[in-house]
Design an enzyme around this catalytic site. Structure first.
Site: not given
Length: 311
Positions: A16, A149, A200
């Site tokens: 991430e 997000n 995302d």
């Protein structure tokens, strides 16, 4: 068709928060559950890794060569030069047993915006967005997220994107550079998990388009400024988590991915899951600001709360 390049072969459980450092020519990224922060130098492929003491959410570049890092217990400064961590603050009611920090990014005014999520059931609207300045002052921006997000800002800094992954919805809002407030939030696009994955992490390009990682769908989705799906790039893994722009001309999209939750059969079919990929695109991306950089008061001696409104 865009060519997808394997940049870093990794078995990250949850890759991430890719962050480009143009000064060093390096890509930073994180494995949230290792937990660790990683750095990859494009010129020679040199890699470096810093273990972290707690589960990570996100991080960004900060002044004086440090990083601003969201961990389970709050926000910290981290110095890659000496490995030191320094506690900054913990926004509002976080952390709670049911939540953790998730996506975060430095806004164009040099403040850090961090979201939280329901970590236990992934179905309850327990998440929020917070804004933090260099002195550790925090403000609550918006609540009601299941998984906050997709944070990104347009080139002029006045338009903000964010998403709720579990609601399959992208939102846009007006962003007040002076106060850090979100104004007039509205639905930008509703996604279909079967076609787009789930929204995302995201990144703006200089044309006002928005690249969104379609996690569990194995695609990057490019939405134009009007909310129309203009392009898709298919990846060799099902779980892209966040794109970020970088490279000398800011035309490279770096994409982190996950392998968490995948079955042995799924991992056999997509063995590169958890790696970092790169895709060349035609339109350069919007550079991400530095925490405490231009537009903010970088001294803790000049504390001020994040209140007020745009004229």
């Amino acid at each position: 068709m865009a060519e997808v390049e394997l940049l870093i072969e990794s078995r990250a459980m949850l890759g991430e928060s890719p962050v480009w450092d143009a000064d060093q020519g390096c890509l930073y990224w994180a494995d949230l559950y290792a937990p660790s922060i990683e750095r990859y130098r494009l010129s020679d492929g040199q890699q470096q890794r810093w273990p972290m003491p707690e589960t990570l959410g996100a991080f960004g570049r900060s002044v004086e060569g440090r990083l601003i890092v969201a961990m389970r217990s709050g926000l910290y400064f981290f110095s890659p030069a000496n490995g030191e961590l320094e506690y900054l603050c913990c926004p509002s009611e976080e952390p709670r047993a049911e939540t953790r920090f998730n996506d975060g990014k430095v806004a164009p005014n040099g403040r850090f915006v961090i979201g939280s999520m329901d970590e236990v059931e992934r179905s309850r609207p327990l998440g929020s967005l917070y804004c933090v300045d260099i002195a550790g002052n925090s403000s609550h921006l918006k609540s009601g997220f299941i998984v906050a997000n997709g944070l990104a800002w347009s080139a002029d800094g006045r338009r903000m994107m964010f998403s709720d992954t579990r609601r399959d919805t992208l939102y846009t809002a007006d962003y007040c550079l002076e106060s850090g407030a979100i104004e007039s939030p509205r639905v930008f696009a509703v996604t279909d998990p079967a076609l787009h994955g789930r929204p995302d992490g995201g990144a703006f390009d200089m044309a006002g388009g928005y690249w969104s990682a379609g996690v569990f769908g194995g695609v990057l989705n490019y939405w134009d400024a009007e909310g129309r799906l203009a392009r898709q790039v298919r990846l060799p893994v099902p779980g892209p988590t966040m794109p970020c722009f970088g490279g000398a001309d800011m035309k490279t999209l770096f994409i982190t991915t996950l392998r968490k939750g995948m079955t042995p059969d799924e991992l056999k079919q997509a063995p590169l899951s958890g790696s970092v990929f790169a895709v060349e695109v035609d339109v350069p991306g919007v550079p991400i600001a530095v925490f405490g950089g231009a537009g903010t008061q970088a001294s803790s001696l000049h504390r001020k709360t994040l209140v007020g409104s745009c004229p």
